[in-house]
Design an enzyme around this catalytic site. Structure first.
Site, short mmCIF file in Angstrom:
data_model
loop_
_atom_site.label_atom_id
_atom_site.label_comp_id
_atom_site.label_asym_id
_atom_site.label_seq_id
_atom_site.Cartn_x
_atom_site.Cartn_y
_atom_site.Cartn_z
N GLU B 10 55.49 38.40 -60.54
CA GLU B 10 55.86 39.41 -59.55
C GLU B 10 56.76 40.47 -60.19
O GLU B 10 57.66 40.14 -60.96
CB GLU B 10 56.62 38.77 -58.38
CG GLU B 10 55.81 37.69 -57.69
CD GLU B 10 56.44 37.23 -56.37
OE1 GLU B 10 57.56 37.69 -56.04
OE2 GLU B 10 55.80 36.44 -55.68
N GLU B 23 59.83 37.57 -60.66
CA GLU B 23 59.74 36.13 -60.84
C GLU B 23 58.31 35.71 -61.12
O GLU B 23 57.38 36.49 -60.95
CB GLU B 23 60.25 35.38 -59.61
CG GLU B 23 59.46 35.67 -58.35
CD GLU B 23 60.11 35.00 -57.13
OE1 GLU B 23 61.29 35.30 -56.88
OE2 GLU B 23 59.42 34.23 -56.46
N ASN B 25 55.60 32.73 -60.05
CA ASN B 25 55.32 31.62 -59.17
C ASN B 25 54.19 30.80 -59.76
O ASN B 25 53.15 31.33 -60.11
CB ASN B 25 54.92 32.11 -57.78
CG ASN B 25 56.12 32.69 -57.07
OD1 ASN B 25 57.13 32.03 -56.92
ND2 ASN B 25 56.02 33.94 -56.67
N ARG B 27 52.19 28.61 -58.48
CA ARG B 27 51.41 27.98 -57.41
C ARG B 27 50.35 28.98 -56.95
O ARG B 27 50.38 30.14 -57.30
CB ARG B 27 52.34 27.64 -56.24
CG ARG B 27 53.06 28.87 -55.70
CD ARG B 27 53.66 28.71 -54.34
NE ARG B 27 54.14 30.01 -53.88
CZ ARG B 27 55.38 30.45 -54.00
NH1 ARG B 27 56.30 29.70 -54.57
NH2 ARG B 27 55.72 31.64 -53.56
N VAL B 30 50.02 32.59 -51.06
CA VAL B 30 49.48 32.78 -49.72
C VAL B 30 48.42 33.90 -49.75
O VAL B 30 47.36 33.80 -49.13
CB VAL B 30 50.60 33.15 -48.72
CG1 VAL B 30 50.03 33.44 -47.34
CG2 VAL B 30 51.64 32.05 -48.65
N ARG B 73 48.89 38.88 -42.18
CA ARG B 73 49.32 37.53 -41.80
C ARG B 73 49.62 37.50 -40.31
O ARG B 73 50.37 38.34 -39.82
CB ARG B 73 50.58 37.13 -42.56
CG ARG B 73 50.39 37.09 -44.06
CD ARG B 73 51.58 36.43 -44.70
NE ARG B 73 51.57 36.56 -46.15
CZ ARG B 73 52.43 35.93 -46.94
NH1 ARG B 73 53.36 35.15 -46.41
NH2 ARG B 73 52.36 36.09 -48.25
#
Lengths: 274, 183
Positions: B10, B23, B25, B27, B30, B73
């Site tokens: 990011e 950062e 991530n 994983r 979403v 979302r």
């Protein structure tokens, strides 16, 4: 390919993972809390196992129970989805010790990058641009104030182990900082088991753009371009898109290169320290 | 590679195209579906292959950006106060079209509990251009109805109508600047 995959998550992401598994003819094991008995992921998986009461600590974060289900069902791999156990090093280590694959990075990588402070240091060393901020943990409100006054408000308080906006807050003056520091550290401690805090300068009017990477165990690393995730409320994303409408082609390429460089820097670090 | 799977780097980017590492991530994110829709790659499939020790068969030079994708979302929350709004979904009406993908946790009669994240669904659309994708999102949102609980759908509809959104002026201050200020 794996024969049986357990999905240690709930909601839309559990369903989404089940969908791909079905297409690949992989048997799926769902886990669920008492509150989710009627949920769609429970119905759609080949098998579903109750793992505890509604509260996440007693169900979706109940590592012992999830591992028990994995062993009972002959699970080859556990997909953690996002949130919950997806970045929990102990969980990743424990299932790997049981001979079950973790669908995510290896435990070491989570540990390395799970701490935002370590990540900052690693990136700085690799020459990937980082936001001006503290490279060491901030121990208390007084230390936080000293940094904030030196850099100038507003500043961003961040939990080194935080995510999803938890433990993170912009503060505009000493009074706000005094109110926010301890409470964010406490929340981070509560949610992530670690209340380490640090501070960054706020980049005004910024866009939030991220690069998707895929890396394998054979040294290949690919980027799948960028996503613009700027429309947020309190650091919860609301609308995302790909590609980012902001980037010029030149910046897009530069950022993809930097992202791969960043990933490789972490790899290098492993060789360095392990 | 120790990242050995799907990872996201990011960045913050300013108006002058300067970017700063924020950062990483490690994983699935979403928002991964928008990447899937513009690249045609199933990220979960790739994750499973990598976790199984297989070598990526995708090649960088084969990956291209095909069109544009947007994800909204859907949260079970009050669109004005943003308080969570648990309760029973009495009726769910989903828009359907070839350009729409639903990643959704709920159905008719579903009981949204207060125990978990209030995000109940993601509405993902694609288009040949950003302009077309924005139009498609607008159409899809107008046909999206969740009865029985409050959701942020009115907020999403407001956002897609804004000129600043159409222009891609989507700074992180966007909601603060364009929505909350008018309430």
């Amino acid at each position: 390919m794996f024969k049986t995959v357990l999905i240690a998550n709930r909601g839309e992401i559990a369903r989404r993972i089940i969908k791909t598994c079905k297409r690949l003819n992989i048997r799926t094991i769902a886990v669920y809390s008492e509150a989710d008995e009627e949920s769609l992921h429970v119905r759609e998986a080949d098998e579903a196992h109750l793992i505890g009461p509604a509260r996440v600590n007693e169900s979706y974060l109940n590592v012992d129970r999830i591992i028990e289900v994995a062993k009972e069902t002959g699970t080859d791999a556990i997909h953690p989805g996002y949130g919950l156990l997806s970045e929990n090093t102990d969980f990743a280590k424990r299932i790997q010790d049981e001979g079950i694959a973790f669908v995510g990075p290896d435990a070491f990588a989570i540990e390395k990058m799970g701490s935002k402070l370590t990540a900052r240091a690693t990136m700085e060393e690799a020459g990937v641009p980082i936001i001006p901020g503290t490279n060491d943990p901030i121990a208390n409100t007084d230390e936080a104030k000293t940094f904030a006054n030196k850099t100038g408000y507003p500043v961003m308080l961040k939990a080194s182990h935080g995510g999803g906006g938890i433990g993170m807050q912009i503060v505009h003056d000493d009074a706000e900082l005094e109110k926010a520091f301890e409470s964010n550290a406490r929340r981070a401690e509560q949610f992530f088991g670690n209340g380490t805090m640090f501070i960054e300068k706020v980049i005004e009017d910024a866009h939030h753009v991220e690069i998707q990477l895929l890396a394998d165990h054979h040294g290949n690393v690919l980027h799948l371009f960028d996503r613009e995730c700027s429309i947020q409320r309190r650091h919860q994303k609301v609308i995302e898109e790909a590609p980012s409408p902001l980037l010029t082609e030149e910046t897009r390429q530069k950022m993809a290169d930097a992202a791969i460089k960043a990933a490789k820097a972490i790899d290098y670090k492993k060789c360095w320290y392990d | 590679m120790i990242t050995k799977n799907a990872g996201t780097i990011e960045f913050l980017v300013d108006e002058d195209q300067n970017f700063y590492f924020l950062e990483m991530n490690t994983r699935l994110q979403v928002e991964h579906p928008v990447t899937e829709l513009i690249t045609g790659v199933d990220l979960v499939e790739q994750q499973l292959k990598v976790a199984n020790g297989e070598e990526l068969t995708l090649k960088q030079e084969d990956l291209t950006i095909q069109g544009h994708s947007l994800e909204a979302r859907i949260y079970a929350e009050d669109p004005k106060t943003f308080f969570p709004s648990p309760g029973k979904i009495t009726k769910l009406t989903l828009p359907e079209a070839s350009y729409i993908r639903h990643d959704i946790a709920v159905d008719d009669g579903y009981q949204v509990t207060p125990y978990y994240d209030p995000m109940i669904a993601k509405l993902i659309v694609s288009g040949n251009t950003r302009e077309e994708a924005v139009e498609n999102l607008k159409k899809a949102l107008s046909g999206y109805e969740v009865d029985g609980i409050k959701t942020n759908i009115p907020l999403l509809r407001d956002i897609v109508e804004l000129q600043a959104f159409k222009d891609g002026q989507t700074r992180t201050s966007f909601i603060q600047e364009h929505i909350l200020i008018n309430q």
